[in-house]
Motif scaffolding. Structure first.
Motif, short mmCIF file in Angstrom:
data_model
loop_
_atom_site.label_atom_id
_atom_site.label_comp_id
_atom_site.label_asym_id
_atom_site.label_seq_id
_atom_site.Cartn_x
_atom_site.Cartn_y
_atom_site.Cartn_z
N MET A 1 0.82 -1.20 0.00
CA MET A 1 0.00 0.00 0.00
C MET A 1 0.86 1.26 0.00
N LEU A 2 1.98 1.21 0.71
CA LEU A 2 2.91 2.35 0.71
C LEU A 2 3.42 2.64 -0.69
N ASP A 3 3.76 1.57 -1.43
CA ASP A 3 4.26 1.75 -2.79
C ASP A 3 3.17 2.29 -3.72
N ILE A 4 1.94 1.84 -3.52
CA ILE A 4 0.83 2.34 -4.34
C ILE A 4 0.64 3.84 -4.10
N ILE A 5 0.67 4.23 -2.82
CA ILE A 5 0.51 5.65 -2.48
C ILE A 5 1.66 6.47 -3.06
N ALA A 6 2.89 5.96 -2.94
CA ALA A 6 4.05 6.67 -3.48
C ALA A 6 3.95 6.80 -4.99
N GLY A 7 3.52 5.73 -5.67
CA GLY A 7 3.36 5.78 -7.12
C GLY A 7 2.31 6.80 -7.54
N LEU A 8 1.20 6.87 -6.81
CA LEU A 8 0.15 7.85 -7.12
C LEU A 8 0.65 9.28 -6.89
N ILE A 9 1.46 9.47 -5.85
CA ILE A 9 2.01 10.80 -5.58
C ILE A 9 2.92 11.23 -6.74
N ILE A 10 3.74 10.30 -7.23
CA ILE A 10 4.63 10.61 -8.35
C ILE A 10 3.83 10.99 -9.58
N ILE A 11 2.76 10.24 -9.85
CA ILE A 11 1.90 10.56 -11.00
C ILE A 11 1.26 11.93 -10.82
N PHE A 12 0.76 12.21 -9.62
CA PHE A 12 0.10 13.50 -9.35
C PHE A 12 1.09 14.65 -9.52
N VAL A 13 2.29 14.50 -8.97
CA VAL A 13 3.30 15.56 -9.09
C VAL A 13 3.66 15.78 -10.56
N SER A 14 3.77 14.70 -11.32
CA SER A 14 4.09 14.80 -12.74
C SER A 14 3.01 15.55 -13.50
N ILE A 15 1.75 15.27 -13.15
CA ILE A 15 0.63 15.95 -13.81
C ILE A 15 0.67 17.46 -13.50
N VAL A 16 0.92 17.80 -12.23
CA VAL A 16 0.97 19.21 -11.84
C VAL A 16 2.11 19.94 -12.54
N LEU A 17 3.27 19.30 -12.63
CA LEU A 17 4.44 19.94 -13.22
C LEU A 17 4.39 20.02 -14.74
N TYR A 18 3.65 19.10 -15.37
CA TYR A 18 3.67 19.03 -16.84
C TYR A 18 2.29 18.65 -17.35
N ILE A 19 1.29 19.50 -17.05
CA ILE A 19 -0.09 19.22 -17.41
C ILE A 19 -0.28 19.12 -18.92
N ASP A 20 0.52 19.87 -19.67
CA ASP A 20 0.39 19.85 -21.14
C ASP A 20 0.71 18.46 -21.70
N PHE A 21 1.68 17.79 -21.07
CA PHE A 21 2.04 16.46 -21.55
C PHE A 21 0.87 15.51 -21.43
N PHE A 22 0.21 15.50 -20.28
CA PHE A 22 -0.87 14.56 -20.06
C PHE A 22 -2.10 14.89 -20.93
N ALA A 23 -2.31 16.18 -21.18
CA ALA A 23 -3.39 16.56 -22.08
C ALA A 23 -3.11 16.04 -23.48
N SER A 24 -1.84 16.16 -23.92
CA SER A 24 -1.45 15.65 -25.23
C SER A 24 -1.53 14.13 -25.28
N TYR A 25 -1.16 13.49 -24.16
CA TYR A 25 -1.18 12.02 -24.11
C TYR A 25 -2.60 11.49 -24.29
N LEU A 26 -3.55 12.09 -23.57
CA LEU A 26 -4.94 11.65 -23.68
C LEU A 26 -5.50 11.96 -25.07
N HIS A 27 -5.05 13.07 -25.65
CA HIS A 27 -5.52 13.44 -27.00
C HIS A 27 -4.98 12.48 -28.04
#
Length: 327
Positions: free
Chosen positions: A118-144
């Motif tokens: 569970m600790l690793d799952i939480i850490a992985g989600l935090i990394i994904i969240f931080v990545s989204i905040v720092l580079y929102i344009d990338f994830f918008a392009s990825y989904l597009h």
């Protein structure tokens, strides 16, 4: 059938991505890479899993069991070799082999493993969240650029079968709590959750919380370096920067969560599609994903096999384990 299905799914994804690729051109790109740089990254994968074993030791010790540290580390390493045979089977193998050799009840090793996971799952989600905040344009392009993923998620949550399944699950739980409450099977379930609640209280009161946080940060920092250092092995990725490395690394955590041996297929898909958005050509992205995955997978299998073979030879003090059980 489960092994064959999951492996076939992964290989099908790889075939779909590589089917129109010029193999000679792909090999030319891979040969131009600095394999020594990729090899230097491997040590961080091993260190990360070693620290993961140390973190698991804290949880096991909190329940009053003190198996040899080598036993917990070797089983953690072997976990990943077993996962290449059957998805997620390594998780159960890790708990079972420690239970067998160190005379710890399987329920205890499983409980501590679940908390560790569970600790690793939480850490992985935090990394994904931080990545989204720092580079929102990338994830918008990825989904597009990968609209089929959005359509699949929308279709899943709008499917009537999902709600039928939830209704059946709720009815089953209700019957277990009322009509079948006194059956032996349900009583065992209640007993298990009662023990789980008690053990979770013990874990929550442990004094090494700061060490657990430090270990978790170190584990994921090592895994990040394990992946990002490989960027410097190729001319087309070495200048992308640490933030780009963090973003692709975050995407690999999504790919590896798919229950396929070693992430074969889904890992390639997220890495290749991410690199394409970052401006890497398709052939170069295919070469990067193929070379890095093969080298790192062979490395995981090698040290995983060492962990599996070393488990029976760990020096154990049976009397100490017996005293712990009596206590």
């Amino acid at each position: 059938m489960k092994i064959l299905f999951s492996l076939s799914l992964g290989l099908l994804i790889i075939w779909a991505m590589y089917r129109n690729t010029d193999v000679r051109e792909l090999w030319r790109i891979i040969k131009s890479a600095n394999i020594g740089v990729i090899a230097s990254s491997l040590i961080f994968g091993l260190i990360g899993n070693y620290i993961r074993g140390l973190r698991w030791e804290l949880f096991v010790n909190s329940l009053g069991y003190h198996p040899p540290r080598a036993s917990l580390v070797y089983s953690t390493l072997g976990n990943y070799a077993v996962n290449f045979v059957l998805p997620r089977a390594g998780d159960i193998w890790r708990c079972g082999v420690v239970s067998r050799y160190d005379k710890i009840p399987f329920a205890k090793t499983l409980e501590t493993f679940l908390v560790d996971k569970m600790l690793d799952i939480i850490a992985g989600l935090i990394i994904i969240f931080v990545s989204i905040v720092l580079y929102i344009d990338f994830f918008a392009s990825y989904l597009h650029d990968n609209a089929e993923l959005t359509d699949s998620l929308t279709g899943f949550f709008s499917s009537v079968w999902m709600y039928v399944g939830l209704a059946v699950l709720l009815v089953a739980i209700l019957l277990m709590c009322t009509v079948f409450r006194k059956t032996t099977f349900v009583e065992k379930i209640y007993k298990f959750f009662g023990t789980l609640k008690y053990d979770m209280m013990l874990i929550s009161k442990m004094k090494e919380k700061k060490r657990i946080i430090i270990y978790t940060i170190l584990v994921w920092f090592c895994f990040y370096l394990y992946f990002y250092i490989c960027f410097f092995a190729f001319d087309f990725t070495k200048d992308l920067g640490p933030l780009a490395g963090l973003i692709v690394f975050a995407m690999t955590n999504i790919g590896i969560s798919v229950p396929v041996q070693g992430g074969i297929g889904p890992w390639h898909f997220v890495v290749i599609s991410s690199l394409l958005i970052l401006g890497v050509t398709e052939k170069e992205a295919l070469a990067f994903a193929g070379a890095v995955f093969i080298i790192q997978s062979v490395w995981q299998i090698l040290y995983g096999l060492f962990g599996v073979l070393a488990m029976p030879y760990v020096k154990r003090e049976n009397s100490s384990n017996l005293n712990q059980e009596i206590k």
